[in-house]
Design an enzyme around this catalytic site. Sequence first.
Site, PDB file in Angstrom:
ATOM      1  N   PHE A   9       0.857  -1.181   0.000  1.00 19.22           N
ATOM      2  CA  PHE A   9       0.000   0.000   0.000  1.00 19.22           C
ATOM      3  C   PHE A   9       0.890   1.227   0.000  1.00 19.22           C
ATOM      4  CE2 PHE A   9      -2.100   3.388   2.461  1.00 19.22           C
ATOM      5  CZ  PHE A   9      -3.174   3.633   1.621  1.00 19.22           C
ATOM      6  N   SER A  57       2.960  12.142   8.082  1.00 21.49           N
ATOM      7  CA  SER A  57       1.782  12.358   8.929  1.00 21.49           C
ATOM      8  C   SER A  57       0.726  13.172   8.209  1.00 21.49           C
ATOM      9  CB  SER A  57       2.205  13.075  10.221  1.00 21.49           C
ATOM     10  OG  SER A  57       3.046  12.255  11.002  1.00 21.49           O
ATOM     11  N   THR A 107       6.031  -0.525   3.176  1.00 26.82           N
ATOM     12  CA  THR A 107       6.189  -1.896   3.653  1.00 26.82           C
ATOM     13  C   THR A 107       5.858  -2.868   2.523  1.00 26.82           C
ATOM     14  OG1 THR A 107       5.545  -1.199   5.876  1.00 26.82           O
ATOM     15  CG2 THR A 107       5.453  -3.551   5.393  1.00 26.82           C
ATOM     16  N   GLN A 123      18.304  -3.329  30.274  1.00 27.41           N
ATOM     17  CA  GLN A 123      19.068  -2.838  31.432  1.00 27.41           C
ATOM     18  C   GLN A 123      19.274  -3.946  32.465  1.00 27.41           C
ATOM     19  OE1 GLN A 123      20.329   0.116  31.349  1.00 27.41           O
ATOM     20  NE2 GLN A 123      21.190   0.318  33.401  1.00 27.41           N
ATOM     21  N   ILE A 124      18.239  -4.741  32.673  1.00 29.54           N
ATOM     22  CA  ILE A 124      18.335  -5.839  33.635  1.00 29.54           C
ATOM     23  C   ILE A 124      19.377  -6.863  33.188  1.00 29.54           C
ATOM     24  CG2 ILE A 124      17.073  -7.848  34.548  1.00 29.54           C
ATOM     25  CD1 ILE A 124      14.567  -5.996  34.627  1.00 29.54           C
ATOM     26  N   GLU A 183       2.155   4.203  10.765  1.00 29.13           N
ATOM     27  CA  GLU A 183       0.689   4.204  10.826  1.00 29.13           C
ATOM     28  C   GLU A 183       0.159   5.157  11.899  1.00 29.13           C
ATOM     29  OE1 GLU A 183      -1.419   0.544  10.380  1.00 29.13           O
ATOM     30  OE2 GLU A 183       0.259  -0.392   9.348  1.00 29.13           O
ATOM     31  N   GLU A 185       4.788   9.777   1.126  1.00 27.49           N
ATOM     32  CA  GLU A 185       5.743  10.367   0.191  1.00 27.49           C
ATOM     33  C   GLU A 185       6.818  11.122   0.972  1.00 27.49           C
ATOM     34  OE1 GLU A 185       3.764  12.755  -2.745  1.00 27.49           O
ATOM     35  OE2 GLU A 185       2.406  11.132  -3.365  1.00 27.49           O
ATOM     36  N   PRO A 186       7.915  11.501   0.316  1.00 25.16           N
ATOM     37  CA  PRO A 186       8.957  12.254   1.019  1.00 25.16           C
ATOM     38  C   PRO A 186       8.434  13.499   1.729  1.00 25.16           C
ATOM     39  CG  PRO A 186       9.786  11.512  -1.097  1.00 25.16           C
ATOM     40  CD  PRO A 186       8.328  11.161  -1.061  1.00 25.16           C
TER      41      PRO A 186
END
Length: 388
Positions: free
Chosen positions: A126, A135, A161, A337-338, A364, A130-131
């Site tokens: 889909f 949004s 995608t 981090q853990i 999206e 565009e450049p």
Amino acid sequence: MDFSLSDEERAIRDTARQFITREVVPLELEALRRERAHRPGLEPGELRELQLKAKKFGFWGLSTPAEYGGMDLSAVLQSLIVTETGRTFVQFHFGGEADNILYHCNDEQKREYLIPTIEGDRISCFAITEPGAGSDAANIKLSARRDGDDWVLNGEKTFITNGNDADFAIVVAVTDPEKGARRGGATAFLVDRAMGWRSEFIQTMGEGGPASLVFDDVRVPQRNILGEVGQGFELGMTWIGKGRYLIPSHALGIAERALGMALEYANTRETFGRRIGENQAIQWMLADSEVELEAARWLCLRAAWIVDQGEDPRHSSSMAKLYGAGMVNRVVDRVLQIHGGMGYTRELPIERWYRQVRLMRIYEGTDEMQRLIIARDLLRGYTKVGLI
């Protein structure tokens, strides 16, 4: 108020979990090895084989109507299953699906595009971004000029995608610049790669990558218009809205798996003579992650439930995507981090998730766009604070 799943929902979810655990998770070590060598973790033929194997389990076309051989599942069940696929970083998805707007095809187009896509014989993408129009999707510039019985397309789409693999694209182009995209000046076209467009790979911080699609005097016959002339922007927004509760649903699966790894590590890794899980700093990271994960879960399920009620899901889906995308970024960061230095290596998938989930706050609908939608709905009175 009953928050429990029905017996059917639980059975379908558990079957999906069993399939992912038995058939997909065992591929992870090889997928990591391939990706470290800059190869796809899962080849197209291997994905197809897994999808056909899943079909024998009954998983084919989660959202596809029964008349096309699909399961036609509720939005809640789709959310639950997408969470299960998120529990593995192998890029697997169940087959038998097609872009939701392809159901606007006429009978001839359904035979040529929709049905082969559902059956897995064709791959679509889909293309609206565009450049200069991310949004702000209404700012698209790719033009479609009428020339006899054809339309001639010129321009570029980006961050598409499947754009590197697709053999046809659903392209939203400007057909009437005077009207503008929002007011009926854009149209959707079904454009075969053989008609002349080309794709260019875009390298990203994640695995794989989207594409730029370049259209240079690409001729498209009138019969390849999807829907009606001037309906392109409407179809584009329908396509984008479809995924907004499924993206955070996928994030749930990632967060669940990552948090499980952190718990196991906290219970086995020892420093200064004791397990690190005994340290309050680690405990708080685990606790915060669990609280956020559960909050995101119910935002996702509520958004899906609203879809199933036939109500407008935009507000609830925006909240689910905004919070879910942020949640998985915070959880994966804590899990890394853990694990300390080990989490930063490519021996474990944690650093891979760290790169992967960053995209969820962008595609999206960025975080900022979701906040805009939520605030606008509140300010204009489309939704009320505290109402359920």
